[in-house]
Design a protein around this motif. Structure first.
Motif, PDB file in Angstrom:
ATOM      1  N   SER A  28       0.833  -1.198   0.000  1.00  0.00           N
ATOM      2  CA  SER A  28       0.000   0.000   0.000  1.00  0.00           C
ATOM      3  C   SER A  28       0.867   1.246   0.000  1.00  0.00           C
ATOM      4  O   SER A  28       2.093   1.181  -0.015  1.00  0.00           O
ATOM      5  N   ILE A  29       0.205   2.391   0.064  1.00  0.00           N
ATOM      6  CA  ILE A  29       0.933   3.667   0.110  1.00  0.00           C
ATOM      7  C   ILE A  29       1.213   4.095   1.550  1.00  0.00           C
ATOM      8  O   ILE A  29       1.790   5.159   1.770  1.00  0.00           O
ATOM      9  N   PHE A  30       0.841   3.263   2.519  1.00  0.00           N
ATOM     10  CA  PHE A  30       0.909   3.686   3.921  1.00  0.00           C
ATOM     11  C   PHE A  30       2.164   3.191   4.612  1.00  0.00           C
ATOM     12  O   PHE A  30       2.770   2.185   4.215  1.00  0.00           O
ATOM     13  N   ARG A  31       2.519   3.899   5.662  1.00  0.00           N
ATOM     14  CA  ARG A  31       3.723   3.608   6.435  1.00  0.00           C
ATOM     15  C   ARG A  31       3.383   3.638   7.923  1.00  0.00           C
ATOM     16  O   ARG A  31       2.781   4.596   8.415  1.00  0.00           O
ATOM     17  N   ARG A  32       3.753   2.590   8.612  1.00  0.00           N
ATOM     18  CA  ARG A  32       3.665   2.543  10.066  1.00  0.00           C
ATOM     19  C   ARG A  32       4.927   1.849  10.571  1.00  0.00           C
ATOM     20  O   ARG A  32       5.237   0.734  10.143  1.00  0.00           O
ATOM     21  N   VAL A  33       5.638   2.456  11.475  1.00  0.00           N
ATOM     22  CA  VAL A  33       6.859   1.862  12.015  1.00  0.00           C
ATOM     23  C   VAL A  33       6.486   0.996  13.211  1.00  0.00           C
ATOM     24  O   VAL A  33       5.971   1.498  14.216  1.00  0.00           O
ATOM     25  N   PHE A 431      -1.256   9.909  -8.405  1.00  0.00           N
ATOM     26  CA  PHE A 431      -1.265  10.855  -7.289  1.00  0.00           C
ATOM     27  C   PHE A 431       0.132  11.442  -7.089  1.00  0.00           C
ATOM     28  O   PHE A 431       1.133  10.729  -7.174  1.00  0.00           O
ATOM     29  N   GLU A 432       0.194  12.730  -6.800  1.00  0.00           N
ATOM     30  CA  GLU A 432       1.459  13.375  -6.413  1.00  0.00           C
ATOM     31  C   GLU A 432       1.503  13.409  -4.888  1.00  0.00           C
ATOM     32  O   GLU A 432       1.175  14.422  -4.261  1.00  0.00           O
ATOM     33  N   LEU A 433       1.915  12.307  -4.299  1.00  0.00           N
ATOM     34  CA  LEU A 433       1.831  12.174  -2.849  1.00  0.00           C
ATOM     35  C   LEU A 433       2.972  12.879  -2.124  1.00  0.00           C
ATOM     36  O   LEU A 433       2.935  12.991  -0.899  1.00  0.00           O
ATOM     37  N   GLY A 434       3.963  13.339  -2.859  1.00  0.00           N
ATOM     38  CA  GLY A 434       5.115  13.959  -2.219  1.00  0.00           C
ATOM     39  C   GLY A 434       4.990  15.451  -2.007  1.00  0.00           C
ATOM     40  O   GLY A 434       5.926  16.096  -1.556  1.00  0.00           O
ATOM     41  N   THR A 435       3.824  16.028  -2.346  1.00  0.00           N
ATOM     42  CA  THR A 435       3.630  17.465  -2.156  1.00  0.00           C
ATOM     43  C   THR A 435       2.314  17.712  -1.436  1.00  0.00           C
ATOM     44  O   THR A 435       1.379  16.895  -1.507  1.00  0.00           O
ATOM     45  N   GLU A 436       2.200  18.865  -0.769  1.00  0.00           N
ATOM     46  CA  GLU A 436       0.961  19.187  -0.070  1.00  0.00           C
ATOM     47  C   GLU A 436      -0.182  19.394  -1.053  1.00  0.00           C
ATOM     48  O   GLU A 436      -1.318  18.980  -0.801  1.00  0.00           O
ATOM     49  N   ASP A 437       0.110  20.042  -2.193  1.00  0.00           N
ATOM     50  CA  ASP A 437      -0.942  20.221  -3.198  1.00  0.00           C
ATOM     51  C   ASP A 437      -1.405  18.868  -3.725  1.00  0.00           C
ATOM     52  O   ASP A 437      -2.603  18.656  -3.944  1.00  0.00           O
ATOM     53  N   GLY A 438      -0.458  17.970  -3.929  1.00  0.00           N
ATOM     54  CA  GLY A 438      -0.816  16.647  -4.406  1.00  0.00           C
ATOM     55  C   GLY A 438      -1.675  15.896  -3.411  1.00  0.00           C
ATOM     56  O   GLY A 438      -2.601  15.160  -3.795  1.00  0.00           O
ATOM     57  N   LEU A 439      -1.386  16.064  -2.117  1.00  0.00           N
ATOM     58  CA  LEU A 439      -2.203  15.411  -1.091  1.00  0.00           C
ATOM     59  C   LEU A 439      -3.613  15.980  -1.045  1.00  0.00           C
ATOM     60  O   LEU A 439      -4.577  15.265  -0.770  1.00  0.00           O
ATOM     61  N   PRO A 507     -11.722   4.291  12.102  1.00  0.00           N
ATOM     62  CA  PRO A 507     -10.611   4.216  11.145  1.00  0.00           C
ATOM     63  C   PRO A 507      -9.728   5.451  11.141  1.00  0.00           C
ATOM     64  O   PRO A 507     -10.149   6.549  11.503  1.00  0.00           O
ATOM     65  N   ASP A 508      -8.494   5.252  10.710  1.00  0.00           N
ATOM     66  CA  ASP A 508      -7.607   6.367  10.424  1.00  0.00           C
ATOM     67  C   ASP A 508      -8.134   7.127   9.213  1.00  0.00           C
ATOM     68  O   ASP A 508      -8.743   6.543   8.303  1.00  0.00           O
ATOM     69  N   ALA A 509      -7.856   8.429   9.171  1.00  0.00           N
ATOM     70  CA  ALA A 509      -8.169   9.202   7.973  1.00  0.00           C
ATOM     71  C   ALA A 509      -7.344   8.689   6.795  1.00  0.00           C
ATOM     72  O   ALA A 509      -6.265   8.113   6.977  1.00  0.00           O
ATOM     73  N   VAL A 510      -7.830   8.899   5.578  1.00  0.00           N
ATOM     74  CA  VAL A 510      -7.188   8.309   4.399  1.00  0.00           C
ATOM     75  C   VAL A 510      -5.804   8.892   4.125  1.00  0.00           C
ATOM     76  O   VAL A 510      -5.044   8.319   3.338  1.00  0.00           O
ATOM     77  N   ASP A 511      -5.461  10.008   4.742  1.00  0.00           N
ATOM     78  CA  ASP A 511      -4.170  10.634   4.459  1.00  0.00           C
ATOM     79  C   ASP A 511      -3.179  10.519   5.616  1.00  0.00           C
ATOM     80  O   ASP A 511      -2.124  11.161   5.611  1.00  0.00           O
ATOM     81  N   VAL A 512      -3.487   9.681   6.606  1.00  0.00           N
ATOM     82  CA  VAL A 512      -2.601   9.537   7.762  1.00  0.00           C
ATOM     83  C   VAL A 512      -1.493   8.541   7.451  1.00  0.00           C
ATOM     84  O   VAL A 512      -1.750   7.399   7.070  1.00  0.00           O
ATOM     85  N   GLY A 513      -0.240   8.978   7.617  1.00  0.00           N
ATOM     86  CA  GLY A 513       0.889   8.063   7.499  1.00  0.00           C
ATOM     87  C   GLY A 513       1.135   7.553   6.106  1.00  0.00           C
ATOM     88  O   GLY A 513       1.451   6.379   5.916  1.00  0.00           O
ATOM     89  N   ILE A 514       1.025   8.439   5.100  1.00  0.00           N
ATOM     90  CA  ILE A 514       1.314   8.026   3.727  1.00  0.00           C
ATOM     91  C   ILE A 514       2.828   7.949   3.540  1.00  0.00           C
ATOM     92  O   ILE A 514       3.568   8.849   3.933  1.00  0.00           O
ATOM     93  N   ARG A 515       3.266   6.871   2.939  1.00  0.00           N
ATOM     94  CA  ARG A 515       4.711   6.596   2.834  1.00  0.00           C
ATOM     95  C   ARG A 515       5.464   7.578   1.924  1.00  0.00           C
ATOM     96  O   ARG A 515       6.468   8.140   2.336  1.00  0.00           O
ATOM     97  N   PRO A 516       5.022   7.778   0.675  1.00  0.00           N
ATOM     98  CA  PRO A 516       5.788   8.692  -0.184  1.00  0.00           C
ATOM     99  C   PRO A 516       5.374  10.145  -0.001  1.00  0.00           C
ATOM    100  O   PRO A 516       5.203  10.890  -0.965  1.00  0.00           O
ATOM    101  N   ALA A 517       5.180  10.566   1.245  1.00  0.00           N
ATOM    102  CA  ALA A 517       4.686  11.898   1.547  1.00  0.00           C
ATOM    103  C   ALA A 517       5.837  12.908   1.584  1.00  0.00           C
ATOM    104  O   ALA A 517       7.010  12.543   1.510  1.00  0.00           O
ATOM    105  N   PRO A 518       5.515  14.217   1.696  1.00  0.00           N
ATOM    106  CA  PRO A 518       6.576  15.211   1.861  1.00  0.00           C
ATOM    107  C   PRO A 518       7.477  14.842   3.043  1.00  0.00           C
ATOM    108  O   PRO A 518       7.013  14.408   4.082  1.00  0.00           O
TER     109      PRO A 518
END
Length: 972
Positions: A28-33, A431-439, A507-518
């Motif tokens: 997935s696009i998500f990240r949790r350590v 998706f441009e997940l690495g920018t705030e506008d993309g998110l 549930p977590d919001a859909v934008d919480v902890g996205i891996r390829p994020a800013p």
């Protein structure tokens, strides 16, 4: 059940940064350590892990193959990975047609175990070679054959589940083994009868939320099926009984090509009929991506491909069955004929295949889609998340049109594929997940897409679950009463919400902890390679790994070290995740100075299998070289990097001194001296030291005697008349030039016999391979630049440059243009490089073919770099012309991998890799069979592996193709 002490299990918890980094994500696009990872062997160890999690206040997430695209296989507490050890098939009952298994069993392993009984496990997602059955049940996976055999829930008979308090409960049709739980579930059901009957189970692929409709009286109060699809939020599966189904007697595959993907979607419901077990769809852009990934001709076996007079824009894969091959093919032909003349859903082309090999080739295109479409035709990134929405099949075409319109509205792109016959669509989106506008765009699209699929009466998820991707969007699909029923179901099993929190309920919001994020690029550096496919960014290159996990499969050559250790850290995916964490800087604030990252990359053999077998061509060998280059900048390297990395130069110096090579060989034949030299050189002294040719090939080729010996057997004189076929350059690579000059001499004789004027360049020429593999990239560039200058007269874009060592050919064709991207000669030389097999294969139909017949069997150890670059075709053609019956080693790398197998700590794994298939098959060969191995490392591994006096060892040393062809000259 046996017990396991907390202390023992605590000692086995993996808390090192490499392991934690490898488990931060799934597909997935998500990240949790996570806080720790447990790889249990028994139920007792799982229970001990649960106790520890309770004591520490950690949430618990259970994970199988880690191929989930919804983010439901990751968590911030304890990860329990069942795939490595908790993976036994406990019983196959042919009469009941069931299997009793532990959850870590891989889908294909279960299917193979059931096959001798004429049975199989029905659900078969595209990740069937590595996903686990426990994970499939947890996420209600389906696969391409769900038309016939349904979802994972449909195939569950009984589950034994461990709850968050460590207690076991059995779930099956009619209730559970816990009377209190039964009462809670019956109360929940009876209070919501109308809701369950009207809101849930409306069409087969409605798997969002919990499957509470299975609790209805008319469905047998089936608590096992209701548990399926709960995504690890209710309990830990410790044992499962699943239904098996008969394998069809015969199958055929009809691939129907339509003008557009919408036409394919509109036709799909009409393919739902008796005898049709799949109706899989793909969009046209997939072919463009396939060609970028796998070469120009990839996908040309599809009907209506590029160049076809009626090009297609969408396909349906319809597999038909029958009691005989004729029956299956007849059904396929009827399907093709129907759509060939259909008034509303007419095809532009179609193909029918019944040969299993040809069917597999076609299915691989569809099964690779999940990875392929993470790269768009222009090289841009695409991500899962709106991943597997589903609608009633008759709504699919309209839904797809609305989905495309929604993509356009948000400025996004994607390539659809999926289970069209059941209304399920997979798509990866730009998706441009690495920018705030993309998110911002991402969040808006996800909400609008949820509303769109709900408007078509559909489901956010058609398989794989909602996870962190879509659980927060469930209010778009379900009324508050349904969400309240889901929460009550969760509470009945897991009142303290210890199991996989953030998924389905609260549930977590859909934008919480996205891996390829800013913030992912805080430790990024400028790579030495141009990385032209990834816009010059190593972060972009690492992000190629979307996590589909093909590197965890035993199906091909990727990934050798994982196939032995079964450790996620040693998978290509695990290494990619660790590198991604290094760039982020949280787990590895020291960046490229991290010893943990270095250790995680240590068992990468640089075999490059991932560069071709990974659906998105992750090239871990290159990433490892870039890391090592940065890691050792300004610090002392391991001695092996000097002794092995600089071997081409030291070999040349040795051969410049008359008699030095013979003297060194004589000294090294004394075992104590050999051991001492190896220890001084920082290499593993349990191996045998290499030996040098008495003279280099360059020196040998200048002698008059050598020229005389190059005449083919039967020639009357050195001036015998022959037709000249032009000039070829025979590349004096460091291995054949200095270590095995006889191979180069034989190649020279073969090329001469074919009528070529053979040029052997003088001076120091090297591709830089050994410097590259040890991460000495600045030196690699210098060596390559000098080589290009020395070879300048022959870099004309036309003259064939015959390279005998596959790894050197790979360096010149793939790495050199990336390391010297600004030098046009590197690109021209790459185009000129050919293998000996390619050159000889050009002449197999010539009347003056100079070789005799060799009607013998041969076992080929295709060099891993040759395999990864798909370069064995010319050799195969040549061997067939000689009459050689060739079979190939299927497991890829021999295990030596150049300098890697000589480095300290690698010897045992290196030998284990050779014992997978290579050495056992050689030992079984009969007397006349030969072993072909063009790679010097492969021949070295074979020689060492057979040096224990095993039967046939003397006769079965590896031969280069040049040596076999030289022998064939003598038989003429």
């Amino acid at each position: 059940m046996t017990t396991a002490s907390n202390e023992d299990i605590r000692a086995r918890l993996r808390t090192d940064r490499a392991a934690l980094g490898a488990y931060v994500s799934d597909a997935s696009i998500f990240r949790r350590v996570p806080r720790a990872v447990l790889e249990p062997r028994t139920r007792a160890e799982i229970r001990a892990g649960v106790r520890i999690a309770q004591e520490e206040g950690w949430p618990i997430t259970v994970r199988g193959g880690g191929t989930s695209v919804a983010g439901n296989g990751i968590g911030e507490g304890l990860i329990i990975d069942t795939s490595r050890h908790f993976n036994r098939i406990l019983e196959i009952d042919p009469e009941a047609r069931t299997a009793r298994i532990e959850p870590g069993v891989v889908c294909d392993a279960l299917r193979e175990a059931a096959a001798p009984h004429g049975l199989t496990y029905g659900p078969d997602p595209s990740t069937h070679s590595r996903c686990t059955v426990g994970g499939m049940i947890a996420n209600n996976a389906c696969g391409s054959h769900s038309l016939a055999w349904g979802t994972a829930a449909d195939n569950v008979v009984e589950l034994t589940v461990m709850r968050a308090d460590g207690e076991l409960v059995t779930l099956k049709r009619g209730g559970t083994s816990d009377p209190e739980l039964d009462r809670a579930l019956l109360r929940l059901r009876d209070e919501n009868l109308a809701l369950l009957r009207t809101t849930l189970g409306r069409f087969p692929r409605q798997v969002s939320g919990y499957g509470l409709h299975h609790l209805l009286p008319e469905n047998g109060f089936d608590t096992a099926k209701a548990f399926a699809g709960s995504e690890g939020t209710l309990g830990i599966i410790v044992e499962a009984v699943v239904q098996l189904v008969p394998v069809p007697e015969a199958t055929a595959l009809a691939v129907l090509a339509f003008p557009t993907v919408f036409d394919a979607a509109a036709a799909a419901p009409l393919t739902r009929r008796n005898g049709v077990v799949t109706s899989e769809g793909m969009g046209g852009d997939l072919l463009d991506v396939l060609r970028i990934s796998q070469g120009r001709d990839a996908g040309d076996i599809l009907p209506g491909g590029v160049g076809d007079p009626r090009p297609a824009g969408g396909w349906l894969y319809c597999e038909t069955t029958g009691e005989t091959a004729e029956d299956a093919r007849m059904r396929a032909e009827e399907l093709v004929a129907e759509f060939d003349s259909h008034p509303q859903h007419r095809t532009v082309d179609a193909v029918i295949v019944s040969d299993p090999v040809e069917m597999r080739k076609l299915w691989r295109i569809r099964e690779s889609a999940a990875g392929l479409v993470t790269r768009l035709p222009d090289g841009g990134e695409a991500w899962p998340n709106w991943e597997d929405s589903a609608v009633p099949p008759e709504q699919l075409a309209d839904y797809l049109r609305d989905l495309y319109a929604l993509l356009d509205e948000h400025g996004l792109r994607g390539i659809p594929f999926g289970h069209f016959g059941e209304g399920c669509v997979h798509i990866r989106i730009s998706f441009e997940l690495g920018t705030e506008d993309g998110l911002d765009v991402f969040r808006a699209f996800m909400s609008d897409a949820a509303a769109t699929v709900a408007a078509h009466g559909g489901s956010l998820s058609g398989e794989h679950g909602d996870g962190r991707a879509r659980s927060a969007l469930l209010p778009h699909m379900y009324p508050p009463e349904a969400l309240a029923a889901f929460a009550a179901f969760k509470t009945a099993f897991d009142p303290d919400c210890a199991l996989n929190p953030g998924v389905l309920v609260d549930p977590d919001a859909v934008d919480v902890g996205i891996r390829p994020a800013p913030g992912q690029r805080s430790k990024e550096f400028v790579p030495v390679h141009a990385l032209s496919r990834d816009r010059g960014s190593l972060v972009n290159a690492v992000n190629r790994c979307v996590g589909v996990g093909a590197c965890r499969s035993d199906e091909g050559a990727m990934c050798p070290s994982f196939q032995i250790t079964r450790d996620e850290v040693h998978s290509t995916r695990g290494r990619a995740r660790i590198l991604s964490e290094m760039f982020r800087g949280d787990l590895h604030p020291e960046g490229t100075g991290s010893e943990d990252v270095k250790d995680a990359l240590d068992l990468c053999l640089s075999c490059r299998a991932c560069a071709s077998e990974c659906p998105v061509n992750v090239d871990m060998a290159t990433y490892k070289s870039e890391f090592l280059h940065q890691h050792y900048a300004g610090r002392r390297r391991p001695m092996a990097h000097y002794s092995m990395g600089w071997l081409p130069l030291t070999s040349r110096v040795l051969h410049l001194i008359p008699g030095a090579a013979r003297a060194v060989n004589a000294l090294l034949s004394i075992r104590p001296v050999e051991k001492a030299v190896m220890r001084l050189g920082g290499v593993d002294a349990s191996r045998s030291m290499i030996r040098f040719s008495p003279r280099s090939f360059q020196s040998l080729s200048k002698s008059r005697r050598f020229r005389a010996e190059q005449q083919p057997t039967g020639s009357t004189s050195t001036s015998e008349q022959r037709v000249s076929r032009g000039t070829v350059v025979l590349w004096p690579d460091s291995f054949t030039n200095h270590l095995d000059a006889n191979v180069a001499a034989d190649a020279h004789a073969v090329l001469t016999a074919l009528g070529y004027d053979v040029i052997v360049p003088r001076g120091f020429l090297c591709c830089g391979l050994t410097w590259h593999s040890t991460g000495q990239l600045a030196r690699t560039q210098q060596v390559l630049a000098r080589t290009l200058k020395s070879l300048d007269a022959w870099i004309d874009g036309r003259t064939p440059v015959v390279v005998l060592e596959p790894s050197c050919a790979s360096m010149l064709t793939e790495e050199a243009p990336e390391l010297l991207a600004a030098d046009p000669r590197s690109h021209r030389l790459a185009a000129q490089v050919v293998t000996l097999g390619d050159v000889v294969a050009r002449h197999v139909d010539d009347a003056d073919w100079p070789f005799g017949e060799l009607p013998i069997p041969a076992l080929s150890q295709v060099h891993c770099h040759e395999r990864s670059r798909r370069g064995h075709g010319g050799t195969g053609t040549t061997l067939a012309r000689l009459g050689v019956a060739e079979s190939q080693i299927e497991t890829g790398c021999c295990g030596l991998a150049g300098n890697w197998g000589f480095e300290p700590g690698h010897a045992d794994l290196s030998r284990s890799l050779a014992e997978r298939e290579l050495l056992p098959r050689i030992r079984e060969l009969d007397g006349e069979a030969v072993v072909l191995a063009d790679g010097y490392s492969c021949r070295t591994q074979i020689r060492e592996g057979l040096a224990d006096g095993a039967r046939g060892a003397d006769q079965k040393q590896g031969l280069h193709l040049a040596q076999l062809l030289r022998r064939a000259l003598g038989t003429r």
